[in-house]
Structure formats: structure tokens, C-alpha cells
Design a protein around this motif. Structure first.
Motif, PDB file in Angstrom:
ATOM      1  N   HIS A  81       1.019  -1.173   0.069  1.00  0.00           N
ATOM      2  CA  HIS A  81      -0.124  -0.185   0.036  1.00  0.00           C
ATOM      3  C   HIS A  81       0.940   1.120   0.046  1.00  0.00           C
ATOM      4  N   PHE A  82       0.223   2.111  -0.616  1.00  0.00           N
ATOM      5  CA  PHE A  82       1.016   3.464  -0.784  1.00  0.00           C
ATOM      6  C   PHE A  82       0.664   4.740   0.287  1.00  0.00           C
ATOM      7  N   ASP A  83      -0.326   4.477   1.063  1.00  0.00           N
ATOM      8  CA  ASP A  83      -0.611   5.517   1.962  1.00  0.00           C
ATOM      9  C   ASP A  83      -0.046   5.272   3.177  1.00  0.00           C
ATOM     10  N   THR A  84       0.321   6.281   4.041  1.00  0.00           N
ATOM     11  CA  THR A  84       0.750   6.476   5.193  1.00  0.00           C
ATOM     12  C   THR A  84      -0.268   6.711   6.273  1.00  0.00           C
ATOM     13  N   SER A  85       0.024   6.221   7.512  1.00  0.00           N
ATOM     14  CA  SER A  85      -0.785   6.382   8.798  1.00  0.00           C
ATOM     15  C   SER A  85      -1.294   7.845   8.967  1.00  0.00           C
ATOM     16  N   PRO A  86      -2.430   8.175   9.547  1.00  0.00           N
ATOM     17  CA  PRO A  86      -2.985   9.568  10.145  1.00  0.00           C
ATOM     18  C   PRO A  86      -2.517   9.641  11.445  1.00  0.00           C
ATOM     19  N   ASP A  87      -1.896   8.569  11.807  1.00  0.00           N
ATOM     20  CA  ASP A  87      -1.497   8.688  13.457  1.00  0.00           C
ATOM     21  C   ASP A  87      -0.302   9.633  13.640  1.00  0.00           C
ATOM     22  N   PHE A  88       0.490  10.130  12.663  1.00  0.00           N
ATOM     23  CA  PHE A  88       1.317  10.816  12.633  1.00  0.00           C
ATOM     24  C   PHE A  88       1.927  11.591  11.380  1.00  0.00           C
ATOM     25  N   THR A  89       2.053  12.842  11.444  1.00  0.00           N
ATOM     26  CA  THR A  89       2.179  13.485   9.886  1.00  0.00           C
ATOM     27  C   THR A  89       3.101  12.863   9.081  1.00  0.00           C
ATOM     28  N   GLY A  90       2.880  12.630   7.915  1.00  0.00           N
ATOM     29  CA  GLY A  90       3.883  12.243   6.644  1.00  0.00           C
ATOM     30  C   GLY A  90       4.288  13.237   5.714  1.00  0.00           C
ATOM     31  N   ALA A  91       3.755  14.810   6.119  1.00  0.00           N
ATOM     32  CA  ALA A  91       4.156  15.697   5.231  1.00  0.00           C
ATOM     33  C   ALA A  91       5.624  16.217   5.554  1.00  0.00           C
ATOM     34  N   ASN A  92       6.486  16.375   4.477  1.00  0.00           N
ATOM     35  CA  ASN A  92       7.823  16.940   4.562  1.00  0.00           C
ATOM     36  C   ASN A  92       8.693  16.095   5.300  1.00  0.00           C
ATOM     37  N   VAL A  93       8.670  14.938   4.910  1.00  0.00           N
ATOM     38  CA  VAL A  93       9.632  13.807   5.223  1.00  0.00           C
ATOM     39  C   VAL A  93      10.984  14.275   4.798  1.00  0.00           C
ATOM     40  N   LYS A  94      11.998  14.152   5.798  1.00  0.00           N
ATOM     41  CA  LYS A  94      13.258  14.403   5.466  1.00  0.00           C
ATOM     42  C   LYS A  94      14.022  13.312   5.972  1.00  0.00           C
ATOM     43  N   ARG A 171       1.755 -11.035 -10.931  1.00  0.00           N
ATOM     44  CA  ARG A 171       0.982  -9.724 -10.834  1.00  0.00           C
ATOM     45  C   ARG A 171       1.543  -9.044  -9.478  1.00  0.00           C
ATOM     46  N   ILE A 172       1.387  -7.504 -10.010  1.00  0.00           N
ATOM     47  CA  ILE A 172       1.719  -6.761  -8.599  1.00  0.00           C
ATOM     48  C   ILE A 172       0.622  -5.814  -8.414  1.00  0.00           C
ATOM     49  N   GLY A 173       0.225  -5.618  -7.231  1.00  0.00           N
ATOM     50  CA  GLY A 173      -0.871  -4.449  -6.830  1.00  0.00           C
ATOM     51  C   GLY A 173      -0.220  -3.607  -5.856  1.00  0.00           C
ATOM     52  N   PHE A 174      -0.931  -2.261  -6.026  1.00  0.00           N
ATOM     53  CA  PHE A 174      -0.566  -1.209  -4.945  1.00  0.00           C
ATOM     54  C   PHE A 174      -1.675  -0.605  -4.639  1.00  0.00           C
ATOM     55  N   THR A 175      -2.264  -0.402  -3.264  1.00  0.00           N
ATOM     56  CA  THR A 175      -3.480   0.030  -2.866  1.00  0.00           C
ATOM     57  C   THR A 175      -3.598   1.231  -2.221  1.00  0.00           C
ATOM     58  N   PRO A 176      -4.369   2.075  -2.024  1.00  0.00           N
ATOM     59  CA  PRO A 176      -4.680   3.361  -1.386  1.00  0.00           C
ATOM     60  C   PRO A 176      -4.927   2.747   0.143  1.00  0.00           C
ATOM     61  N   ASP A 177      -4.994   3.546   1.018  1.00  0.00           N
ATOM     62  CA  ASP A 177      -6.126   3.923   2.186  1.00  0.00           C
ATOM     63  C   ASP A 177      -5.868   2.221   3.239  1.00  0.00           C
ATOM     64  N   GLU A 178      -4.905   1.485   3.092  1.00  0.00           N
ATOM     65  CA  GLU A 178      -4.714   0.610   3.984  1.00  0.00           C
ATOM     66  C   GLU A 178      -4.641   0.991   5.399  1.00  0.00           C
ATOM     67  N   GLU A 179      -4.276   2.011   5.811  1.00  0.00           N
ATOM     68  CA  GLU A 179      -3.866   2.307   7.110  1.00  0.00           C
ATOM     69  C   GLU A 179      -5.061   2.856   7.755  1.00  0.00           C
ATOM     70  N   ILE A 180      -5.946   3.034   6.974  1.00  0.00           N
ATOM     71  CA  ILE A 180      -7.690   3.404   7.689  1.00  0.00           C
ATOM     72  C   ILE A 180      -8.607   1.975   7.330  1.00  0.00           C
ATOM     73  N   GLY A 181      -7.912   1.040   6.979  1.00  0.00           N
ATOM     74  CA  GLY A 181      -8.598  -0.418   7.047  1.00  0.00           C
ATOM     75  C   GLY A 181      -9.551  -0.485   5.766  1.00  0.00           C
ATOM     76  N   ARG A 182      -9.059   0.288   4.529  1.00  0.00           N
ATOM     77  CA  ARG A 182      -9.915   0.170   3.380  1.00  0.00           C
ATOM     78  C   ARG A 182      -9.063  -0.251   2.211  1.00  0.00           C
ATOM     79  N   GLY A 183      -7.921  -0.646   2.451  1.00  0.00           N
ATOM     80  CA  GLY A 183      -6.905  -1.138   1.296  1.00  0.00           C
ATOM     81  C   GLY A 183      -7.366  -2.056   0.466  1.00  0.00           C
ATOM     82  N   ALA A 184      -7.958  -3.067   0.876  1.00  0.00           N
ATOM     83  CA  ALA A 184      -8.562  -4.051   0.030  1.00  0.00           C
ATOM     84  C   ALA A 184     -10.076  -3.910  -0.201  1.00  0.00           C
ATOM     85  N   HIS A 185     -10.615  -2.937   0.017  1.00  0.00           N
ATOM     86  CA  HIS A 185     -12.195  -2.681   0.118  1.00  0.00           C
ATOM     87  C   HIS A 185     -12.758  -3.109  -1.512  1.00  0.00           C
TER      88      HIS A 185
END
Length: 412
Positions: A81-94, A171-185
Motif C-alpha cells: 500500500h502507498f498510503d501512510t498512517s494518519p497517526d502521525f504526519t507524513g508531510a515534509n519527510v526528510k 502480478r503486482i498490486g498497490f493500494t490506497p487507504d490500507e492504514e484506515i482499514g480500506r486497502g482491500a475494499h
């Protein structure tokens, strides 16, 4: 040999794109910014030579590496999955790169005295002499699960460049929204077309998992009665006091901070209260199906008991199942776990077979007809400022993908 700097550069190119998901959004993906990495991945997959590269209206990405053998081989898949968790900010990762880690404290942010220390995180000591990628202390890193994406893309690229390694269709697959429990929905299992797959979404090197929690969420609402406190005797009912009764009536040692391995828990994940109404948000977890059912029943019984005690409906509860233990779906096809274990051992990686104390896209996918164990991606301390990943673990995970592909092709 998989090139170290190439892995580093690819990983950093992913984690510096903010893809934080949002549990309060109704869209898929839940945040518009997830499209930025999704579109970049589509271009990259096309550039390295993958076939049938597609992205749908919900940002689910799929691609194919065609078979290079002339005999029939099961189609297998790899998912991240390519999303990151909303538990902590993922903006401006250095990201910070720590070469030849010496086993001592790593200063993430000197100004704010944020230190990644083996005194607190003793897993660090496994990686002395290796190259670590850390945060700067102000964001999460995003190894969950951009390390997994790095490994899958790098493995596909390596197999394309080394046709002497024989493999079937992948086959490869990349999903959104796994971190909020919807990655496979909204994952189209039929379109994916694999007999089985592996999520590259575990933690430390060697992890191989085919068991996870059964999971449910519970919303508990407590109704009070507000009356002017100066004239409240015999009239006012404070919902926050009843909420405290509810909380304290559940086993205090069956919480995340007191449990491990196969032990389940009740977790109070959120609380909002006033005299008139208090809302408690719980998650319920257990590997054992009967224990899981018992936990849900215990919360319902507690609701009944409090309403009986107060002689009115002061408490209501809504419990929704979220996902189930994929063990039930994996055990009938245990050869897919055996192949991953064999691949690790062939690469001198000690398999660590243990239950996941959480969920995974693989759980939902397994119940959707795509058996999907979980393999290490290499990162540690997910969802926070202390997250890090050893580069050597990402290289090994990439090699595991290639070896699995090779082994499946050899098993005629």
C-alpha cells in the motif's frame, strides 16, 4: 546483486511524497494527495518494462511481469500500500541516512532532543554495521509501506534485467487507504488474476505471517441528564461517571499495553464527553475466534448490566466486525507459506513465523479469495517519529521476492 544506492534512491523518492490517508473521508482514495505517488508509480512501472500497467478510478494499481518459461506455472502476486498512517504526519519527510550504524544513540533532532536509542528500541542492535534510514524526528518515515513498494518494484526491475532467472507470470498490486482499514475494499481480485499473493508489509527481517487478529470496532454512547448543578440533587446524571464505570468494568490487564503474542485486548481508542453525553470508541482484538466472540459479548453484557443498574437505557453499543484471522484461509494452502519460508532459508534469512498483532490487506484479500500471507518489508517503529528501516533489510526483501518467483517456477 541488487544495487544498494538504487534501493535508497527509490525509497527516498517515495517517502518524500506525502500520502497520508484520512479516516474521516468518504472518497477513495481518502486523500487527493495519494494520487501523486500513484501516478508516479504508474509511470515508473511502465518505464522499467512492466506490462498491462493500469490504474483505476480509485487509484488501485496493477501490473504484470509475463512468464519467461514454457511450462504452466501458477500466477502469483505481490501487494503493498502507498498510503501512510494518519497517526502521525507524513508531510515534509526528510530522511536521514546513517551509514555503518555503530549501535549507539541516533540524534534525530538535536534542537528538540529527539533521540532514537537502543535503550528503548533494542531491535536497533540487530543492525550494527548496516545503513539505516531514519526520520528527522518531526514526521513518520513511511517505510510502512513504501519499503514494500520499493522492494516489489525493485524485484520486478531486477527480474526484467535478468531473464536467466526463470519465473511464471507475476502480478503486482498497490493500494490506497490500507492504514484506515480500506486497502482491500475495492481491490478487484478477479482482475488481479493470481492464484495466491504476498503482502510485503511486515516489519523486521525474517517475519513471515499468516495469522492476524479478528477485529471489531465498538461505539459506546452514554446518555446523561444535564441540570443546573446548584439544583441537581436527585436529578442530574453525569454520563462521564457512567463512562468511567464502563471503562473500569472491563479487564484492566487486557489492554494493548499489557498483552503480547496471541493475547487479545480491549483498546479504548477515543473518548469525548460532557455531562449530557459521552462517546467511547473501542477496538476489540483477538486471534482466537471464540475469544473474539466472547469479548464482543462481554461488552454487550456490560451495556445490559449498566442499563439494569440505572433502570433506564443510559448506554447503547454498536459493534462492527472489521476483519478476520486469515489463518482459516491460509491453512488449506500452506504450501504458499512453505515456499516463502524456503526462499528465506535459501538466502540465509532466519524465518520468524508469528502472528500479526494487527491487520493487513492480506487478511481481507484472503477472505475475498486471494490467499495472502505477509512478508517482512524491513521497517521498525511504524506510525511515528522513531520509524526507521535498514537498507540491507530492503535488499533482502527484494531478493526474497525474486527467489519466491524462481521457486514457484521450479515446482512443476
Amino acid at each position: 546483486m541488487i544495487e544498494k544506492q538504487h534501493i535508497i534512491d527509490r525509497f527516498i523518492s517515495y517517502v518524500t511524497i506525502d500520502t497520508e490517508s484520512d479516516p474521516n473521508s468518504e472518497t477513495t482514495p481518502s486523500t487527493e494527495k495519494q494520487w501523486n505517488l500513484a501516478h508516479a508509480l504508474v509511470k515508473e512501472l511502465t518505464a522499467i518494462g512492466m506490462k498491462e500497467v493500469s490504474i483505476d478510478q480509485n487509484a488501485y494499481i496493477m501490473a504484470t511481469l509475463p512468464s519467461n518459461v514454457d511450462h504452466k506455472v501458477p500466477v502469483i502476486g505481490f501487494v503493498s500500500h502507498f498510503d501512510t498512517s494518519p497517526d502521525f504526519t507524513g508531510a515534509n519527510v526528510k530522511p536521514q541516512i546513517i551509514e555503518n550504524y555503530d549501535g549507539k544513540d541516533i540524534i534525530l533532532n538535536a534542537e528538540e532532543d529527539i533521540i532514537l536509542s537502543p535503550d528503548l528500541f533494542d531491535d536497533l542492535l540487530q543492525y550494527k554495521g548496516q545503513t539505516l534510514i531514519t526520520t528527522d524526528g518531526n514526521t513518520l518515515l513511511g517505510a510502512d509501506d513504501k519499503a514494500g513498494i520499493t522492494e516489489i518494484v525493485s524485484a520486478m526491475e531486477y527480474l526484467i534485467k535478468h531473464p536467466e532467472i526463470k519465473h511464471g507470470e507475476i502480478r503486482i498490486g498497490f493500494t490506497p487507504d490500507e492504514e484506515i482499514g480500506r486497502g482491500a475494499h475495492k481491490f478487484d481480485v478477479e482482475k488481479f488474476g493470481a492464484e495466491w499473493a504476498y503482502t510485503m508489509d511486515g516489519s523486521q527481517i525474517g517475519e513471515l505471517e499468516y495469522e492476524n487478529f479478528n477485529a471489531a470496532g465498538a461505539t459506546v454512547k452514554i446518555k446523561g441528564k444535564i441540570v443546573h448543578p446548584g439544583y441537581a440533587k436527585g436529578k442530574l446524571i453525569n454520563s462521564m461517571y457512567i463512562a468511567t464505570e464502563f471503562i473500569n468494568s472491563l479487564p484492566m490487564l487486557e489492554t494493548p499495553e499489557h498483552t503480547e503474542d496471541y493475547q487479545g485486548f480491549f483498546h479504548l481508542a477515543g473518548m469525548q464527553g460532557s455531562v449530557e453525553e459521552t462517546v467511547l470508541k473501542y477496538i476489540i482484538r483477538d486471534h482466537d475466534e471464540n475469544h473474539f466472540k466472547a469479548r464482543k459479548e462481554a461488552m454487550r453484557q456490560l451495556t445490559f448490566d449498566l442499563n439494569t443498574q440505572y433502570e433506564r437505557e443510559v448506554v447503547t453499543i454498536e459493534i462492527k466486525d472489521q476483519y478476520f484471522n486469515m489463518k482459516e484461509k491460509i491453512e488449506p494452502v500452506m504450501h504458499i507459506v512453505d515456499i516463502a519460508e524456503e526462499a528465506m532459508m535459501a538466502l540465509n534469512i532466519k524465518p520468524i513465523i508469528k502472528p500479526i498483532r494487527g491487520g493487513t490487506d492480506g487478511s481481507q484479500l484472503s477472505y475475498m479469495g486471494l490467499p495472502c500471507p505477509n512478508i517482512f518489508a524491513g521497517g521498525h517503529n511504524f506510525h511515528g517519529r522513531y520509524e526507521y528501516v535498514p537498507v540491507e533489510s530492503m535488499i533482502k526483501a527484494t531478493a526474497v521476492i525474486c527467489k519466491i518467483a524462481e521457486l514457484v517456477a521450479l515446482k512443476k
